[in-house]
Write an enzyme that holds these catalytic residues in place. Structure first.
Site, short mmCIF file in Angstrom:
data_model
loop_
_atom_site.label_atom_id
_atom_site.label_comp_id
_atom_site.label_asym_id
_atom_site.label_seq_id
_atom_site.Cartn_x
_atom_site.Cartn_y
_atom_site.Cartn_z
CG ASP A 1 50.73 49.35 -84.24
OD1 ASP A 1 49.96 48.73 -85.00
OD2 ASP A 1 51.80 49.86 -84.64
CE1 TYR B 1 58.74 48.44 -85.40
CE2 TYR B 1 60.27 49.72 -84.08
CZ TYR B 1 58.98 49.44 -84.46
OH TYR B 1 57.93 50.14 -83.92
CG ASP C 1 49.72 55.90 -83.44
OD1 ASP C 1 48.88 55.82 -84.33
OD2 ASP C 1 50.95 55.77 -83.64
CD GLU D 1 53.17 56.63 -88.37
OE1 GLU D 1 53.67 55.49 -88.42
OE2 GLU D 1 52.84 57.20 -87.31
#
Length: 445
Positions: free
Chosen positions: A24, A32, A246, A299
């Site tokens: 992003d 991850y 987002d 988040e």
């Protein structure tokens, strides 16, 4: 009497940056990762939890979890499971460790990992999925899990009890509905910023064909690119499908307002994390200026107190809990109760490593025992890394399939533990051999 006898913490990383999965505007090359904890009792019982990170620093998070070992080893599990609220307070209120936050950062997330692992163990002991274990608790028992310190100007213990008692009506019918139809999902899989236009459009069409009524696009690279991508996806999916965007904390306040204005002709449902997650007044300013486009955030909110202020300030219309950002199940229950008090829908952050597997239980508990509704509520779904879990999250016709296996969904399969341990695991050794000069900093040294 059973006692907790062991805690093991592993640094697991997945080289997702190689394909730009998860990319992003703020996080351009994530690997991850999970600081993964296994708790073991003298009975052989085990509980599993983790903290999700995106690569470098996962070793720091693992060390923070290990620092909790003296407070855990030797715990009487029968007493602990009978007072999970007391256990939470004993960890969070440890004054020396609390100083590192207070109640935020790697130490707070480490507490969340072990709290979640204990809930996983308790659910396995009772042979229930976590959502069912929580929903079967009496309102008074649920309230006892919550630390109301710093919340009472917005939510008192008595008000929380009233919310939970009101939700008892119709619970059996809602549980039958949940088991039959699952819980609504939306997907971010088409929208990663590193994808080509062709791949994005193809995946958006496939998501709609698969039954998703909402998708999400990452934005914040350039306004021209974002307008083009938004137009392409809106043309591909039609007007009935909700498209959220987002920004991943990318913008200044005025910049966010102008940028969303450029996207507004394509009817974005919400804009997520438009600015710093700690800027409550900034979120409120943006929310007022861009209405009726909604602001979604949470988040990266560090604790229940930040969530409280976001709601008090009118800074968010969509509450986005995360299963592992705050201090575990107990604190997320506090946030669910706050959202119910303020009448705001909870649409959790998921994806990552195992976040889908875990957070679905919290939304399902909310539906049964707190809010009593699925209206305008969806759980994020990202279609990668589920194969590494013992009980992977499942999607059918755009809904999460309600899990029925005991536990919280956090257990990772043994072959993954061997393959993705950093840096010794097989996958990382293969990457190192291919690179020819070793790795110490992940795939993007």
């Amino acid at each position: 009497m059973s006692k907790l006898t062991g805690i093991e913490v592993l640094d697991l990383r997945f080289p997702t940056s190689l394909e730009l999965d998860g990319s992003d505007a703020m996080n351009q090359d994530p690997d991850y990762s999970a600081a993964y904890v296994t708790l073991t009792a003298d009975t052989g019982e085990q509980g599993f939890g983790f903290v999700f990170t995106i690569g470098r620093g996962n070793d720091v998070q693992a060390a923070a979890i290990e620092a909790l070992s003296p407070a855990l080893v030797g715990l009487d599990l029968d007493q602990t499971f009978a007072d999970m609220g007391g256990l939470w307070r004993s960890l969070v209120h440890d004054s020396q460790l609390r100083w590192l936050g207070p109640e935020k950062g790697v130490m707070h997330m480490a507490i969340g990992a072990v709290v979640n692992a204990l809930w996983d163990m308790k659910a396995r002991r009772e042979n229930k999925p976590l959502w069912k274990l929580l929903a079967d608790m009496a309102p008074q028992e649920i309230v006892d899990l919550v630390d109301f310190r710093y919340l009472t100007d917005a939510l008192t213990r008595e008000e929380a009890l009233e919310i939970l008692e009101a939700a008892q009506a119709g619970r059996a019918e809602r549980e039958a509905e949940l088991l039959a139809h699952g819980y609504p999902a939306y997907t971010t899989s088409p929208g990663w910023l590193g994808y080509t236009d062709e791949k994005m459009v193809r995946l958006a069409k496939e998501a709609v064909a698969d039954g998703f009524a909402q998708i999400k696009l990452k934005v914040g690279g350039s306004v021209e690119d974002d307008v083009r991508r938004m137009r392409l996806v809106r043309d591909a999916v039609g007007e009935e499908i909700r498209i959220a965007v987002d920004a991943n904390q990318r913008w200044e306040n005025a910049e966010a307002i102008d940028w969303v204005g450029e996207l507004a002709p394509y009817n974005p449902w919400w804009v997520e994390e438009p600015t710093s997650p700690d800027d409550i007044l900034g979120h409120a300013t943006i929310a007022k200026a861009i209405a009726p486009v909604k602001v979604a955030t949470g988040e990266h909110a560090q604790n229940r107190i930040v969530f409280k202020q976001l709601m008090q300030a009118g800074a968010t219309s969509i509450v986005q809990i995360d299963a592992v950002r705050v201090a575990g199940v107990n604190e997320n229950i506090a946030i669910l109760l706050l959202a119910a008090k303020f009448g705001l829908p909870v649409c959790p952050h998921a994806g990552g490593v195992g976040l889908c597997e875990m957070v679905q239980h919290l939304s399902m508990f909310d539906f049964l025992a707190v809010s009593g509704t699925q209206s305008d509520r969806v759980i994020e779904y990202v279609d990668h890394l589920h194969e590494h879990f013992e009980t992977p999250a499942l999607i059918s016709r755009g809904n999460y399939v309600t899990p029925t296996a005991p536990g919280s969904g956090a257990r990772i399969i043994s072959s993954t533990l061997n393959d993705y341990l950093f840096p010794e695991g097989r996958v990382w050794q293969d990457i190192a051999a291919h690179a020819g000069n070793g790795i110490t900093e992940g795939t993007r040294a």
